[in-house]
Motif scaffolding. Structure first.
Motif: not given
Length: 270
Positions: A233-244
């Motif tokens: 999962i690419l974890f960029d600034p647009s990704v919500d931590r809980k969703e990730a």
């Protein structure tokens, strides 16, 4: 026999690893891999590996946690370090091993400590270290996956983003940060698929004493474990931590339950 082999190898490798860490030598990443591979051999642990670890960019491996053997198994696969609870640092022998593997220790009872730990995780990711986070926050009975905690995942991303972005408008360079789910499923003992009622032979959780479990496994040995790397999962600034965290949890749960069902079904067919 197993404990003798492990002790002999430890006596040789502990001073070498201490020097490697102290002098910041490249060998500091590979000596623990050798040590854990010897441990797997001595304990009779057989690994089945599905998928492959991502090697492009900073990687935070989010895995379920069943037993102290998870450390041995994962440590034998590739150079990596663990994010562990602070109590581990004071454990006899295991605490020494954890420190020599350059583990990062976090006090889960103090939220104020999360920021400092996140910066340390971010720094290690930038240096190219793969970091393992047992995202459940504790070990389970090996039959299920507990909910993943998102705090350290999100804090690590925030630290990486703030350090990598440069200008606050987000135009600066940024290193890719990946989350890779990893499922750990203990499936058989002496080649015979384990059912739910026998998985305690592998799992170490709750208030179980470590030494009796360690001794029992050394006597029994011959565990089979299935390890499956999920889609990163690419974890960029647009990704919500809980969703990730939820996405990683779903991936690990689905894979682990599939592996357990597959091996249990093999036992029933026999």
């Amino acid at each position: 026999m197993a404990i003798t082999l492990i002790a002999l190898v430890a006596i040789i490798l502990i001073p070498l690893q201490y020097l490697s860490v102290t002098l910041n030598l490249p060998s500091k990443r590979w000596i623990p891999v050798l040590f854990h591979r010897v441990n797997c051999l001595a304990l009779g642990i057989h690994k089945t590996i599905n998928g492959a670890p991502i090697r492009d960019g900073a990687v935070l491996i989010t895995a379920n946690h069943c037993s102290w053997t998870d450390i041995v198994v994962l440590g034998s696969l590739q150079p990596l370090s663990f994010i562990a609870k602070s109590e581990v640092a004071s454990w006899p022998i295991f605490g020494l091993f954890a420190r020599l593997q350059r583990s990062i220790f976090v006090n889960r009872t103090k939220r104020s400590a999360t920021g400092a730990v996140a910066k340390e995780i971010a720094q290690r990711l930038k240096e190219g270290d793969a970091m393992v986070l047992f995202a459940e926050g504790t070990s389970s009975d090996g039959n299920r996956v507990l909910p993943f905690r998102s705090a350290l995942i999100g804090a690590a991303k925030a630290a990486m983003t703030s350090e990598q972005n440069g200008p606050q408008d987000g135009t600066g360079p940024q290193q890719k940060v990946w989350i890779q789910p990893l499922s750990i499923a203990y499936t058989a003992l002496h080649g015979v698929p384990m059912g739910r009622q026998h998985r305690h032979m592998a799992a170490w959780y709750g208030d179980m004493d470590l030494v009796p479990h360690l001794w029992a496994l050394m006597k029994e040995g011959a565990l089979d474990v299935s390890l499956t790397y999920g889609e990163p999962i690419l974890f960029d600034p647009s990704v919500d931590r809980k969703e990730a965290a939820h996405a990683a949890e779903r991936s690990v749960r689905q894979t682990m339950l599939h592996d357990l069902h597959h091996y249990t079904s093999k036992r029933r067919r026999k």
